[in-house]
Scaffold this motif. Structure first.
Motif: not given
Length: 291
Positions: A162-163, A184-191, A196-210
């Motif tokens: 999840v990015v 397998t990539v999901t692009i997410a954002h502040s909206r 939280p549920e998406l992140c809990r399924q992720a092996d990798i979390v890249v946080a770049a939301v500022g």
């Protein structure tokens, strides 16, 4: 469980040593890589950053060319300088420090840089090439994140990532690089709903939301790799986009702020300059420095 803290500073130091060795080998062939950095205006943070780039460029054995324009300089003056650098065979990489003054068109300036010298990877042709799986110059921060993840996890194939963030500088290219490595990539954002549920399924979390401490500890899947790209100034000092104290109790590995992704950015800028030099001279891409 306490997460492994990923030492980006140490990794970047090792990367710079690799670059230094490969630069020396190139110089032995009569080719000296050159990086030109252009700073418009007198923003204090940008000045510090540019000085650091110049210092590290010289330390690796490359030529460093610094150009400074006043904040009131017309856009035409900047474009003329870029054209001069485009045509200078001693310059293999061109970086225009962002942000630019309000009267300048950022996209027009970026796209004036010759794509093969665009070591920031922001030119529209490089963006398109990356998105379509072609050889491209790649933005430095996502490249640094990818290097850290490969070093930590090895093969990223099949990993769920999840990015968080959709910027052209980090979020979008980060997703493209992870896709290239068959994650397998999901692009997410502040909206994003149910983030939280998406992140809990992720092996990798890249946080770049500022947003400081935006990603909570209980969003993290136990054992996941967390890469925090955020740099936020608060009353408590610099913090990332992830609540480090909470997330580090659950994650398998996590980058700190400062000392995680930040040091990788300049190291990857130098890697991209070396890559651009190799390609300009018909040489193979430098080993271990490209996606």
């Amino acid at each position: 469980m306490t997460a492994k803290v990923i030492d980006g500073k140490a990794f970047a130091a090792g990367l710079r040593e690799q670059i230094k060795l490969q630069t020396a080998a190139m110089i032995a062939q009569g080719i000296t890589p050159g990086l030109a950095v252009v700073l418009v205006g007198e923003d204090p943070a940008s000045q510090v950053y540019v000085r650091s780039k110049e210092k590290q460029t010289r330390e690796t054995g490359m030529n460093s060319f610094a150009h400074r324009l006043s904040a009131e300089a017309p856009q035409a003056e900047l474009l003329a300088l870029i054209e001069q650098l485009n045509n200078d065979p001693a310059v293999n990489g061109i970086l225009v420090q962002l942000p630019l003054p309000a009267h300048m068109d950022e996209a027009a300036v970026i796209n004036a840089i010759r794509p093969e010298k665009d070591v920031d990877g922001f030119h529209i042709l490089n963006v398109g090439r990356l998105a379509t799986g072609q050889k491209a110059m790649v933005p430095c921060t996502p490249l640094g994140c990818l290097m850290l993840l490969r070093d930590l996890l090895g093969d990223l194939s099949g990993k769920s990532a999840v990015v968080i963030g959709r910027s052209n500088i980090v979020g979008k290219p980060m997703a493209q690089l992870l896709l290239r490595d068959s994650a397998t990539v999901t692009i997410a954002h502040s909206r994003t709903r149910n983030l939280p549920e998406l992140c809990r399924q992720a092996d990798i979390v890249v946080a770049a939301v500022g947003r400081p401490n935006f990603v909570q500890g209980d969003w993290i899947k136990p054992g996941a790799a967390v890469v925090d790209v955020g740099i936020n100034r608060t009353d408590d000092g610099l913090v990332g986009d992830v609540d480090f104290a909470a997330a580090s109790q659950i994650a398998g590995a996590i980058t700190p702020v400062p000392g995680g992704v930040g040091p990788m950015t300049i190291a990857c800028l130098l890697a991209s300059t070396l890559t651009a030099t190799a390609r300009a001279n018909g040489l193979p891409d430098p080993e271990g420095l490209t996606p």
